[in-house]
Structure formats: structure tokens, C-alpha cells
Design a protein around this motif. Structure first.
Motif, PDB file in Angstrom:
ATOM      1  N   TYR A  17       7.030  -4.481   2.613  1.00  0.00           N
ATOM      2  CA  TYR A  17       6.820  -3.448   1.587  1.00  0.00           C
ATOM      3  C   TYR A  17       5.355  -3.004   1.499  1.00  0.00           C
ATOM      4  O   TYR A  17       5.021  -2.168   0.657  1.00  0.00           O
ATOM      5  CB  TYR A  17       7.282  -3.967   0.222  1.00  0.00           C
ATOM      6  N   PHE A  18       4.514  -3.564   2.369  1.00  0.00           N
ATOM      7  CA  PHE A  18       3.099  -3.190   2.323  1.00  0.00           C
ATOM      8  C   PHE A  18       2.574  -2.760   3.695  1.00  0.00           C
ATOM      9  O   PHE A  18       1.706  -3.404   4.276  1.00  0.00           O
ATOM     10  CB  PHE A  18       2.271  -4.354   1.760  1.00  0.00           C
ATOM     11  N   THR A  43      -0.198   1.416   1.745  1.00  0.00           N
ATOM     12  CA  THR A  43      -0.836   0.555   0.743  1.00  0.00           C
ATOM     13  C   THR A  43      -2.215   1.098   0.391  1.00  0.00           C
ATOM     14  O   THR A  43      -2.607   1.140  -0.783  1.00  0.00           O
ATOM     15  CB  THR A  43      -0.942  -0.892   1.267  1.00  0.00           C
ATOM     16  N   ILE A  44      -2.962   1.528   1.412  1.00  0.00           N
ATOM     17  CA  ILE A  44      -4.275   2.129   1.157  1.00  0.00           C
ATOM     18  C   ILE A  44      -4.127   3.376   0.287  1.00  0.00           C
ATOM     19  O   ILE A  44      -4.870   3.579  -0.680  1.00  0.00           O
ATOM     20  CB  ILE A  44      -4.977   2.462   2.490  1.00  0.00           C
ATOM     21  N   GLU A  45      -3.141   4.204   0.614  1.00  0.00           N
ATOM     22  CA  GLU A  45      -2.912   5.407  -0.190  1.00  0.00           C
ATOM     23  C   GLU A  45      -2.629   5.036  -1.642  1.00  0.00           C
ATOM     24  O   GLU A  45      -3.137   5.678  -2.575  1.00  0.00           O
ATOM     25  CB  GLU A  45      -1.733   6.204   0.382  1.00  0.00           C
ATOM     26  N   GLY A  46      -1.812   3.990  -1.840  1.00  0.00           N
ATOM     27  CA  GLY A  46      -1.498   3.548  -3.194  1.00  0.00           C
ATOM     28  C   GLY A  46      -2.722   3.038  -3.937  1.00  0.00           C
ATOM     29  O   GLY A  46      -2.911   3.307  -5.135  1.00  0.00           O
ATOM     30  N   GLN A  76       1.819  -1.943 -10.887  1.00  0.00           N
ATOM     31  CA  GLN A  76       0.952  -1.575  -9.769  1.00  0.00           C
ATOM     32  C   GLN A  76       1.508  -2.062  -8.435  1.00  0.00           C
ATOM     33  O   GLN A  76       1.351  -1.398  -7.409  1.00  0.00           O
ATOM     34  CB  GLN A  76      -0.467  -2.110  -9.999  1.00  0.00           C
ATOM     35  N   LEU A  77       2.171  -3.207  -8.431  1.00  0.00           N
ATOM     36  CA  LEU A  77       2.833  -3.666  -7.206  1.00  0.00           C
ATOM     37  C   LEU A  77       3.917  -2.664  -6.801  1.00  0.00           C
ATOM     38  O   LEU A  77       4.100  -2.362  -5.622  1.00  0.00           O
ATOM     39  CB  LEU A  77       3.445  -5.052  -7.422  1.00  0.00           C
ATOM     40  N   LEU A 135      11.788  -9.594  -6.415  1.00  0.00           N
ATOM     41  CA  LEU A 135      10.703 -10.083  -5.561  1.00  0.00           C
ATOM     42  C   LEU A 135       9.373 -10.081  -6.314  1.00  0.00           C
ATOM     43  O   LEU A 135       8.551 -10.985  -6.152  1.00  0.00           O
ATOM     44  CB  LEU A 135      10.579  -9.221  -4.304  1.00  0.00           C
ATOM     45  N   ILE A 136       9.167  -9.053  -7.134  1.00  0.00           N
ATOM     46  CA  ILE A 136       7.945  -9.011  -7.950  1.00  0.00           C
ATOM     47  C   ILE A 136       7.907 -10.204  -8.890  1.00  0.00           C
ATOM     48  O   ILE A 136       6.871 -10.875  -9.022  1.00  0.00           O
ATOM     49  CB  ILE A 136       7.873  -7.684  -8.750  1.00  0.00           C
TER      50      ILE A 136
END
Length: 712
Positions: A347-348, A353-356, A520-521, A557-558
Motif C-alpha cells: 500500500y506504499f 507515498t511521496i505525493e501523499g 494520514q495513513l 491493517l491500520i
């Protein structure tokens, strides 16, 4: 993050067109100009006429201009693929250090600075800080020593320490070691890792670079494989052992020449902690709070190891080794918390992930990131060639702007260099390329900053995927980058992360908390199979029986991930405590003879066993000299000497800031902007404790730190 429309920045980015010849030539020319500026000040100014305006200010303006070239000239050694250019960059750094030492010990300049200091001019706060720091630096560089043998010896020591640091870090960057393993010996290591290894005669070459090292220690089922990798990594640059010992001896001698009892006292005097005694008390207090928790965690992990070993029909040795820890820590996450880090990593994907992350910083701090690609690179390059504004084809460039609410002005340039390659800096770090400052004519010069990391490369079937701890690392280093970008100081000396060492990590450590926040995750995550049809097909081929994955990280999962935040947290912090305690021990011997007699590798390994309680080869009869971990530890040779405790003290400050201001609402725009303007903008332009108190509205407290660890 929707792409923002490109607009032409008001300042061109730096160029990376250096050659082995030009780097050394440009360095010599830059230093000759700097010397002329100083010589002219001395020639034209008497002590009775000395003022901030005619002494400190022209030197500060020259320092500002030097930094536009100096940081990049020294940067090539960490990122260039050209050995000759790396060597030239190392030579440039040596020349700059030698010049800096000479300049810092000029008695004629010190007399003028001393005269300005005694006049008591009314200055603005940042200029006053510059004067005080400059005056004190001359004293700390031996100008209070009588001219003659003592001062000459002090200068010799400074020169040699510079050489040692450069050679030490060059050895680390150029390290090419590894071990050949069979496929069977790498059983358990993810195929994604093994498939990228060099293969010859049926064996695989495993290097000590992070993308090879960490997955092997986490997943290799063969205990002997993990042991070999761990011990070899601790011995990968043994040529640094005598360099480290020599540096310890020279630092101690230098401090005693200046009248300090130890080098630690000398260093910490102008840090937030102020005294080595306070640091020792801080570390001892932390150790007493963590010790029992560490033993409890080892007991649980040992039980897990026993069960695993006996399930394979092997005899349990009743030991929990250093090379066991990443393996069983990961197994505990999977078995007790049903948390599969490989599944989390799906999921990363690195780029999304950088964009997020950039989107979070946009919302929180009022920023805007515009990736500069293709012809847009040509348009902003001073040479008209886009390739000239990057040092490697994989480097990404962003122009950074204020959002509308912050005035829409230009902020600076952000660079990302994310994958490992030969000769490249081997860890994850933020490098300032050009600081911001106010120019001589009163305009603002904007900064450029780079993240240099070593994440796994994408394959044909998968993009680069980040484990959660890598997501946290990226967020941390990007936090340094944001600190660098939004800083608004008058002088380059105080720009961005140029704070005292026991505060510099706090702003980035605080931002790591966003990686443990459910909303945020969710925002950061995006399953890689949703990125393209080819990725979905590759995922489906490997997961034929599975349902189509959710697009973002699922709630279950979080929830599992959050439960592991401080899993084995006492052991993690005891590891940091080992580094900090070792650092202090070698920098505060009772006498110079004690450091001469000290067996440093044995001390490093003994302290690790004593503090963390994890077994090493010493319990197998190999003695405490089995490895030389300190020789792999660049921080202690350059930057964090007698200062590694700062990672822990900064953690206290960062947790206090997060709990007090952001925990209830991490995306509070008002507080985000207040943090930007109250903390990040200030850089090192004022006392860091004042920065903290201004933001918190009170003195910092360790309560939140211990509460977060479950010890309060």
C-alpha cells in the motif's frame, strides 16, 4: 496530490555540471576570494573603528555567497557515479576545511571581532546572535591560547581531525563488501530482494546496503546466514578503526588544551543541555526507566524464538542474539498482531507515498510542490539544458511555492534521490545544497535542499514498495527538507536545520507521528495494483485466490499497525541509549591516559550487551572484540560527536510538541502554520529553548515522551 501547473520560478536552480578539474579549481578560487574579503577588512579597519557593519557584515555576506557553491562542491562525493568526481569533491572538502580552520584562528580578525563585541552596539536579535556566536567561536578555536606551541598544536589537531573525518566517511561511501550465499541460505528472504542480487555460479552476492541488509536480517530463516551478515556488517570498514581511535585521542587533547576537563564538556557547553553532567543524568534516568521493559521484551521474544526453533526440530540455545532481533521482532508482528509488513508495503508505492506526504505538507504548512520535468527543466536551467540541474538521471526536482493563504511566493527547490548505487551515500539524509538568506542588496535568496535515500528499486512486476519504517524514515528526512525550505533567516549561518545538535532532530521526529495517525495513513496509502493494468496483472498472478485489494490501507491493517507502534519500544530506545552512552563515554575519559588505554571496540560491544541485554558473539567465547561497530558510525565522526544523545533529547521535545498541539487534530491548519512560523522559520537564528517555549507556551516536559512509551 493533483499536479500543480508549472510556473517559472524567480530564481534559477543550482547547476550540477562540475568536473574533477572544475571542482578543485572552483574551490580554490572561492577560498581565494573569501581570503581577500577578510584581508581587506583587516587592512582597512582599526580596532577603535571596528563595528558590526564594517567587520561582521561583510564577512557574513561573503559567507552567504560561499555557501551557494561550497555545499554543492562537497556534495558530489555523496552522490556522483564518477569516482574521479567523488575524489575531487573529497579534496574540495579538505581544502574548505583547511581554509575554515585557518580563518577561524586568525588573531588579526579576532581582535576586530573582540573590539566589536566590547562596544555593545544596539543590533537586531539575529545580528546580535551572529556577533556572539562568531566571538565565541574564535575563543573555542584557541585564540585565547597564547601564540606559540600550544596554539600551533591546537591548529594541527583541527587539521588532522578534518582529514580523519573525510577519510572515515569516504571509506563508508566507497564500501563495496558483501557475502556470497546460496539460494537455500537465503530461504525466507523475499523474492523481490533476491531477484535484484548479482548472481554467479548459483550464488547470490548480498551487499551491506540497506535494501539488501535489512530484509535479510528480518526474513532469513537460517540463523547462520543472519549471524554472518550481522557480524560482517559490523566489520565492513575495519580500516576506520584506527581513524576513530585517533580522533578520540585528538579531541580529548584539544579540549584539555582549551582548559576543559573533557571533549564532551567542550561540545555540550553551547548546546541546549549546557553540561555533560546534565546529559549523563538524562541518559542514566532514561536507562533506569527502560531497563525492566527491555528485559520483559527479551523474555517474550525468547519464548517466541524457542517455539520457532523447536518447531523445526532444533535445540533451543536459551540465547537471544543481536542477529535474532529483527527476525523475531518481525515474527511477533505477524503472529501476535497478524501484521505482515510485506502486505503493508503493497500500500506504499514510493512515488504515490511521496505525493501523499507532499499533500500533507501542502495542507498543514500552506505550501505547493510542483514537479519539474521534461522541457520545464530546460526552461529553468541557466544553461538551457535540463540535465544540468540534476546530478543523476533518477533525481526528481520540485519547485516549492507558498499556497494562496501564505502569499503564493516562491519558497525554493526540493530534490529527491531515492535509490542506491555504487559510491553513493549509504543511509538516508537531508543535504542542504544552498541555504536561504538576505542578500547584500536586501533581496531574499531562496534555498535548495536534497533528500538522499536508499530504497529498493522498482522491478518489472512491482514499483518500489516501502515498509512502514521506511515510510517513517522518508517522512523524517522530508521533515528536515521542509525545515530547510521554509526557514527565513537573515544569515545563511542560521538557515533551516543549522540549529544546535540536541534540537535539530526534534522538528523531523515530531512529523513522524503523522505516520501513526489513521487518517494520514489512509491518505498516504494506495495499493500498487491500482496504479496500472500491468501491476494488477502481476499482483493477480501472485495472488490468484485473493480478492481484489482495497485501494487504500484497510482499517483492520491500520488498527494492527497502530498496536505495534511501541512494540519492543524499550529495546529500540535502549539501542539508541547504547549509541548515546558510548558516545559520551569515549568523549569524557577521566584522563588522557584513560583514552589512550581504552579498547574502543571492546567498549562499544560491552556497552551494547550491558545496556540492551542482547547477546553477541562474546557469549560464544569470541570476546568483546568481535566487531567494530563504531567504525561504521559516520555520525560520531562528523556532526554528532558528544551529541548523539540529541536523538533522544530531541525525541522528548518532539513528543511534547505533538501531544500538546497536534495529537487531537494532526491536520489543524492554524497550528500547522503557527508551527511553520514559530519553529521552522526561525532555524538557528534564536536560542532553541526560546523557540520551544514560544511554541509550547511553557518549558518542555518529558511527560509525553514517557506516556507515549507506556511508562508514565
Amino acid at each position: 496530490m493533483a499536479p500543480h501547473k508549472f510556473k517559472q520560478p524567480p530564481q534559477a536552480p543550482p547547476l550540477f555540471t562540475g568536473t574533477p578539474e572544475s571542482v578543485v579549481k572552483d574551490t580554490k578560487e572561492m577560498l581565494a576570494k573569501a581570503k581577500k574579503v577578510t584581508d581587506d577588512i583587516v587592512a582597512k579597519t582599526s580596532e577603535k573603528d571596528a563595528s558590526f557593519k564594517n567587520v561582521l557584515l561583510p564577512m557574513a555576506h561573503d559567507e552567504n555567497l560561499q555557501t551557494l557553491s561550497a555545499h554543492i562542491l562537497g556534495f558530489y562525493q555523496s552522490v556522483s557515479t564518477d569516482q574521479a568526481l567523488r575524489d575531487a569533491s573529497t579534496e574540495a572538502e579538505k581544502l574548505m576545511d583547511e581554509y575554515s580552520i585557518d580563518a577561524s584562528m586568525r588573531e588579526d580578525v579576532f581582535r576586530l571581532v573582540d573590539a566589536v563585541s566590547k562596544q555593545g552596539e544596539k543590533l537586531d536579535a539575529e545580528s546580535q546572535r551572529l556577533l556572539e556566536k562568531e566571538h565565541k567561536s574564535y575563543i573555542r578555536n584557541g585564540l585565547n591560547l597564547p601564540a606559540g606551541p600550544k596554539r600551533d598544536r591546537f591548529k594541527e589537531i583541527k587539521m588532522r581531525l578534518s582529514q580523519l573525518s573525510i577519510e572515515f566517511n569516504k571509506n563508508l561511501n566507497e564500501e563495496k563488501g558483501g557475502i556470497w550465499f546460496t539460494k537455500e541460505e537465503l530461504d525466507g528472504v523475499p523474492d523481490d530482494v533476491v531477484d535484484l542480487l548479482k548472481k554467479e555460479d548459483g550464488k547470490y552476492w548480498l551487499t551491506f546496503k540497506y535494501p539488501d541488509l535489512f530484509p535479510t536480517l528480518k526474513y532469513a530463516k537460517n540463523t547462520e546466514t543472519r549471524r554472518k551478515v550481522f557480524v560482517a556488517n559490523e566489520n565492513k570498514v575495519n580500516q576506520n578503526v584506527p581513524l576513530f581511535k585517533e580522533a578520540m585521542l585528538l579531541r580529548d587533547e584539544m579540549a584539555r588544551l582549551l582548559g576543559y576537563e573533557t571533549f564532551a564538556e567542550f561540545v555540550i557547553e553551547d548546546k541546549m543541555m549546557k553540561s555533560a553532567k546534565k546529559v549523563d543524568e538524562f541518559l542514566a534516568g532514561l536507562r533506569s526507566r527502560l531497563a525492566d521493559g527491555g528485559l520483559d521484551e527479551i523474555k517474550t521474544l525468547k519464548a517466541l524464538k524457542r517455539k520457532d526453533v523447536e518447531s523445526r526440530g532444533e535445540k533451543f540455545d536459551d540465547r537471544y542474539f543481536l542477529w535474532d532481533h529483527r527476525f523475531y521482532d518481525r515474527m511477533m508482528q505477524e503472529q501476535d498482531y497478524q501484521l505482515d509488513q510485506n502486505l503493508i508495503s503493497e500500500y506504499f508505492p514510493l512515488q504515490t507515498t511521496i505525493e501523499g506526504m507532499l499533500k500533507i505538507f501542502e495542507e498543514l504548512f500552506g505550501l505547493m510542490f510542483v514537479e519539474v520535468t521534461g522541457k520545464d527543466r530546460d526552461s529553468i536551467s541557466p544553461t538551457g539544458k535540463g540535465d544540468d540541474i540534476v546530478w543523476h538521471e533518477e533525481t526528481q526536482v520540485f519547485s516549492v511555492w507558498d499556497g494562496e493563504g501564505e502569499g503564493s511566493g516562491f519558497v525554493g527547490y526540493l530534490y529527491l534521490d531515492l535509490f542506491p548505487r555504487q559510491g553513493k551515500y549509504g543511509h538516508a539524509a537531508n543535504f542542504n545544497l544552498q541555504p536561504g538568506f538576505i542578500t547584500e542588496n536586501g533581496t531574499r535568496r531562496y534555498p535548495a535542499t536534497a533528500l538522499v535515500c536508499n530504497f529498493s528499486k522498482p522491478t518489472a512486476k512491482k514499483p518500489s514498495l516501502l515498509k512502514h519504517d521506511e515510510v517513517t524514515t522518508l517522512f523524517h528526512e522530508l521533515g528536515h527538507g521542509i525545515h530547510d525550505l521554509v526557514s527565513r533567516t537573515t544569515y545563511s549561518r542560521f538557515h533551516g536545520t543549522s540549529t544546535v545538535r540536541d534540537f535539530v532532530e526534534a522538528p523531523s521526529q515530531m512529523l513522524e507521528n503523522w505516520c501513526w495517525t489513521p487518517s494520514q495513513l489512509k491518505a498516504l496509502s494506495k495499493h500498487y495494483s491500482t496504479l496500472s493494468d500491468d501491476y494488477y496483472k502481476a499482483w493477480k498472478d501472485s495472488n490468484s485466490a485473493a480478492d481484489k485489494p482495497e485501494e487504500t490501507l484497510p482499517d483492520d491493517l491500520i488498527e494492527k499497525l497502530l498496536k505495534t507502534k511501541n512494540l519492543n519500544g524499550a529495546l529500540f530506545n535502549l539501542r539508541q541509549l547504547h549509541f548515546g552512552t558510548f558516545d559520551m563515554t569515549v568523549h569524557e575519559p577521566k584522563s588522557h591516559e584513560d583514552i589512550e588505554k581504552l579498547q574502543i571496540s571492546e567498549l562499544y560491544n560491552h556497552l551494547r550487551k550491558d545496556i540492551s541485554k542482547l547477546d553477541g558473539p562474546e557469549v560464544l567465547g569470541e570476546g568483546d572484540g568481535w566487531g567494530n561497530g563504531q567504525a561504521t558510525f559516520g555520525h560520531l565522526m562528523g556532526g554528532y560527536q558528544a551529541g548523539y544523545y540529541g536523538y533522544l533529547s530531541s525525541q522528548v521535545y518532539s513528543t511534547d510538541m505533538f501531544y500538546s498541539v497536534f495529537k487531537a487534530d494532526p491536520m489543524n491548519h492554524k497550528e500547522g502554520r503557527r508551527y511553520r512560523h514559530t519553529v521552522l522559520e526561525k532555524g538557528g537564528s534564536q536560542d532553541e529553548m526560546k523557540t520551544l517555549v514560544d511554541f509550547l507556551g511553557r518549558e518542555p516536559s518529558s511527560k509525553a515522551f514517557y506516556e507515549d512509551l507506556g511508562l508514565e
